[in-house]
Scaffold this motif. Structure first.
Motif, mmCIF file in Angstrom:
data_model
loop_
_atom_site.group_PDB
_atom_site.id
_atom_site.type_symbol
_atom_site.label_atom_id
_atom_site.label_comp_id
_atom_site.label_asym_id
_atom_site.label_seq_id
_atom_site.Cartn_x
_atom_site.Cartn_y
_atom_site.Cartn_z
ATOM 1 N N GLY A 1 0.899 -1.260 0.283
ATOM 2 C CA GLY A 1 0.130 0.198 -0.125
ATOM 3 C C GLY A 1 1.155 1.313 -0.427
ATOM 4 N N ARG A 2 0.812 2.067 0.633
ATOM 5 C CA ARG A 2 1.642 3.400 1.178
ATOM 6 C C ARG A 2 2.974 2.864 1.449
ATOM 7 N NH1 ARG A 2 -3.383 8.260 2.252
ATOM 8 N NH2 ARG A 2 -3.427 7.247 3.959
ATOM 9 N N GLY A 3 2.645 1.657 1.714
ATOM 10 C CA GLY A 3 4.069 1.681 3.438
ATOM 11 C C GLY A 3 4.009 1.576 4.932
ATOM 12 N N THR A 4 2.376 2.228 5.283
ATOM 13 C CA THR A 4 2.589 2.791 6.778
ATOM 14 C C THR A 4 2.948 1.705 7.137
ATOM 15 O OG1 THR A 4 0.258 4.078 5.646
ATOM 16 C CG2 THR A 4 0.677 3.202 8.302
ATOM 17 N N LEU A 5 2.335 -0.156 7.218
ATOM 18 C CA LEU A 5 2.210 -0.608 8.020
ATOM 19 C C LEU A 5 3.653 -1.661 8.672
ATOM 20 C CD1 LEU A 5 1.816 -3.295 9.493
ATOM 21 C CD2 LEU A 5 1.642 -4.531 7.398
ATOM 22 N N MET A 6 4.634 -1.288 6.725
ATOM 23 C CA MET A 6 6.125 -1.593 7.024
ATOM 24 C C MET A 6 6.409 -0.278 8.110
ATOM 25 S SD MET A 6 8.674 -3.155 6.622
ATOM 26 C CE MET A 6 8.809 -5.176 5.199
ATOM 27 N N ALA A 7 6.751 1.052 7.557
ATOM 28 C CA ALA A 7 7.207 1.789 8.540
ATOM 29 C C ALA A 7 6.878 1.442 9.903
ATOM 30 C CB ALA A 7 6.541 2.866 8.123
ATOM 31 N N ARG B 1 5.810 2.295 -5.662
ATOM 32 C CA ARG B 1 7.054 2.417 -5.474
ATOM 33 C C ARG B 1 7.115 3.285 -4.568
ATOM 34 N NH1 ARG B 1 10.302 -2.073 -8.122
ATOM 35 N NH2 ARG B 1 9.278 -4.386 -8.202
ATOM 36 N N ALA B 2 7.155 4.729 -5.062
ATOM 37 C CA ALA B 2 7.582 5.878 -4.799
ATOM 38 C C ALA B 2 6.984 6.608 -3.778
ATOM 39 C CB ALA B 2 7.390 7.235 -5.983
ATOM 40 N N VAL B 3 5.412 6.350 -3.819
ATOM 41 C CA VAL B 3 5.150 6.560 -2.343
ATOM 42 C C VAL B 3 5.670 5.344 -0.618
ATOM 43 C CG1 VAL B 3 2.775 6.545 -1.216
ATOM 44 C CG2 VAL B 3 2.587 7.134 -3.534
ATOM 45 N N GLN B 4 5.881 4.248 -0.945
ATOM 46 C CA GLN B 4 6.321 3.683 -0.036
ATOM 47 C C GLN B 4 7.905 3.837 0.339
ATOM 48 O OE1 GLN B 4 6.028 0.279 -1.729
ATOM 49 N NE2 GLN B 4 3.610 0.330 -2.171
ATOM 50 N N LYS B 5 8.274 4.446 -0.334
ATOM 51 C CA LYS B 5 10.165 4.639 -0.083
ATOM 52 C C LYS B 5 9.407 6.089 0.302
ATOM 53 C CE LYS B 5 12.900 4.362 -3.323
ATOM 54 N NZ LYS B 5 13.621 3.789 -4.824
ATOM 55 N N THR B 6 9.020 7.140 -0.024
ATOM 56 C CA THR B 6 8.546 8.150 0.936
ATOM 57 C C THR B 6 7.963 8.041 2.064
ATOM 58 O OG1 THR B 6 8.066 9.717 -1.498
ATOM 59 C CG2 THR B 6 7.437 10.497 1.265
ATOM 60 N N THR B 7 7.115 7.517 2.826
ATOM 61 C CA THR B 7 7.001 6.729 3.919
ATOM 62 C C THR B 7 7.563 5.846 4.735
ATOM 63 O OG1 THR B 7 4.355 6.334 3.218
ATOM 64 C CG2 THR B 7 4.581 5.384 4.671
ATOM 65 N N LEU B 8 8.333 5.899 4.332
ATOM 66 C CA LEU B 8 9.242 4.616 4.915
ATOM 67 C C LEU B 8 10.487 5.813 4.939
ATOM 68 C CD1 LEU B 8 10.171 1.666 3.526
ATOM 69 C CD2 LEU B 8 9.003 1.582 5.356
ATOM 70 N N GLY B 9 10.841 6.461 4.575
ATOM 71 C CA GLY B 9 12.274 7.351 5.333
ATOM 72 C C GLY B 9 13.441 7.429 4.511
ATOM 73 N N GLU B 10 14.129 7.491 5.950
ATOM 74 C CA GLU B 10 15.688 7.185 6.638
ATOM 75 C C GLU B 10 16.040 5.185 7.518
ATOM 76 O OE1 GLU B 10 18.266 8.224 6.006
ATOM 77 O OE2 GLU B 10 17.587 8.876 4.851
ATOM 78 N N ASP B 11 14.136 5.093 7.211
ATOM 79 C CA ASP B 11 13.862 3.478 8.436
ATOM 80 C C ASP B 11 14.088 2.296 6.841
ATOM 81 O OD1 ASP B 11 13.562 4.267 10.665
ATOM 82 O OD2 ASP B 11 11.388 4.279 11.168
ATOM 83 N N GLY B 12 13.890 3.084 5.728
ATOM 84 C CA GLY B 12 14.077 2.191 4.410
ATOM 85 C C GLY B 12 15.150 1.824 4.180
ATOM 86 N N ARG B 13 15.465 2.809 4.251
ATOM 87 C CA ARG B 13 17.382 2.901 3.174
ATOM 88 C C ARG B 13 18.033 1.347 3.746
ATOM 89 N NH1 ARG B 13 19.460 5.583 7.694
ATOM 90 N NH2 ARG B 13 20.555 3.958 8.709
ATOM 91 N N GLY B 14 18.047 1.258 2.711
ATOM 92 C CA GLY B 14 18.573 -0.634 2.066
ATOM 93 C C GLY B 14 17.676 -1.183 1.637
ATOM 94 N N ALA B 15 16.299 -1.045 1.578
ATOM 95 C CA ALA B 15 15.033 -1.813 1.423
ATOM 96 C C ALA B 15 15.028 -1.786 0.070
ATOM 97 C CB ALA B 15 13.520 -0.542 1.008
ATOM 98 N N VAL B 16 15.277 -2.953 -0.660
ATOM 99 C CA VAL B 16 14.206 -3.341 -2.115
ATOM 100 C C VAL B 16 12.804 -4.240 -2.123
ATOM 101 C CG1 VAL B 16 15.076 -5.364 -3.673
ATOM 102 C CG2 VAL B 16 17.257 -4.248 -2.241
#
Length: 365
Positions: free
Chosen positions: A88-94, A122-137
């Protein structure tokens, strides 16, 4: 209402004949130009529906805490894949990653993977995760995941995968298709494909004419992929969706637009099409591929058993009345069984590989 996608599908049907419901669902959701996920922002109050992670951070925190315990019970594998299907928007993973700070070793060992085919999301998820998503694939498909231990979460992922429908007619069970009526509008019709008695659930013989039975080869194939990965590499998968625990006759195809039910054939590409998940069939496919399926439970029982009430109490401690009411309302919506609440409608299935260890609140079966 005629939509651009509706016109395309009507022209195709006029030229080549009716299409199976599964093909219609796939086109409505994933058409590269006019499909629902190509054009619309479905999530949140301004979209068409609200998912559990958007209701409250409590949902993701409880899922994250469950994941940390599952990782510990599995022997703390490092590295491992911390993956979400349909983020989705990456909220759960964040929220899961934020909760992972409770165990720095867990976070250090986790390699974040998101299964998402949409470039826009994907672009939305990357923004939601921010620094916490560093290195995400990001991967297009679950089949693309590396051969490593897996901790997978799939929330409202299976419901959007296409289903085939069969309708009982005077000539037996026939595949339900999308064709055209006398005015050229999309309409359900019975096609030539049939189902044998061995492919139908108990009680089908007493189903009245017009009754519908759904099968979901696409969902079962994904469940088998997850099961095979867990069997080969170890890990745990948590599958959360609305649906039923036992295979049964029933038409569950639905469309949602603007938080309201809609006609599935009325606005192709503008409404979200889903159907209820058959958790018995999903578990059967995963176990056939080598995984173990723990007895499923309702979302309410899972969240309460995993500690949402205690976490809500800590989150609201010392806060004002308005904040405490907001937290209480969120817990009721996530865990309650009344109208508009998710606790009973949504189910949770836990799949495990070898050596997973005990995973409360699930029983060992």
């Amino acid at each position: 209402m005629t939509t651009p996608l509706g016109a395309i599908l009507a022209a195709r049907i006029a030229a080549t004949g009716p299409m199976p419901v599964a093909d219609y669902m796939a086109e409505c959701q994933l058409h590269p130009e006019h499909g629902y996920y190509a054009r619309r922002e479905p999530f949140g109050p301004g979209g068409d529906f609200v998912t559990a992670p958007e209701i409250s951070q409590l949902f993701g925190e409880i899922v994250g805490a469950f994941g940390i315990n599952a990782w510990r019970q599995a022997g703390r594998p490092a590295p491992f894949l911390l993956a979400e299907a349909g983020p989705g928007r990456g909220t759960l993973m964040a929220d899961i990653v934020r909760t992972a700070r409770l165990d720095p070793d867990f976070r250090a060992a986790a390699e974040i993977c998101l299964i998402e085919a949409s470039a826009r999301l994907r672009a939305v998820q990357k923004t939601t995760l921010g620094e916490d998503g560093r290195g995400a694939v990001w991967h297009d498909r679950l089949d693309d995941l590396p051969a490593q231990p897996l901790l997978l979460v799939a929330n409202e992922f299976f419901d959007a995968l296409p289903v085939r429908q069969f309708v009982r007619t005077g000539q037996g069970w026939r595949e339900r298709m999308v064709g055209l009526d006398a005015e050229g509008a999309l309409a359900f019709v019975a096609g030539p494909a049939t189902l044998g008695a061995n492919d139908l659930p108990p009680g089908h013989a007493s189903a009245p004419e017009g009754a519908v039975f759904e099968i979901a080869p696409a969902r079962e194939a994904v469940a088998a992929t997850i099961g095979a990965h867990l069997s080969a590499h170890g890990g745990v998968a948590l599958l959360i969706d609305y649906g039923h625990l036992r295979t049964a006759v029933g038409d569950t195809l639905q469309a949602v637009r603007g938080h309201e039910q809609a006609d599935p054939l009325a606005e192709p590409g503008l409404a979200d099409l889903t159907s209820h998940v058959d958790f018995e069939a999903i578990a059967r496919a995963a176990t056939a591929a080598g995984a173990t399926a723990l007895p499923p439970m309702t979302q309410g029982d899972f969240l309460i058993g995993a500690g949402i009430l205690e976490r809500a109490g800590r989150l609201g401690a010392g806060k004002g009345e308005a904040v405490q009411r907001q937290i209480t309302d969120a817990v009721e919506r996530l865990c309650g069984t009344g109208a508009g609440q998710m606790g009973a409608l949504f189910k949770v299935l836990c799949l495990t590989g070898p050596g997973a260890g005990p995973l409360p609140p699930f029983s060992a079966g």
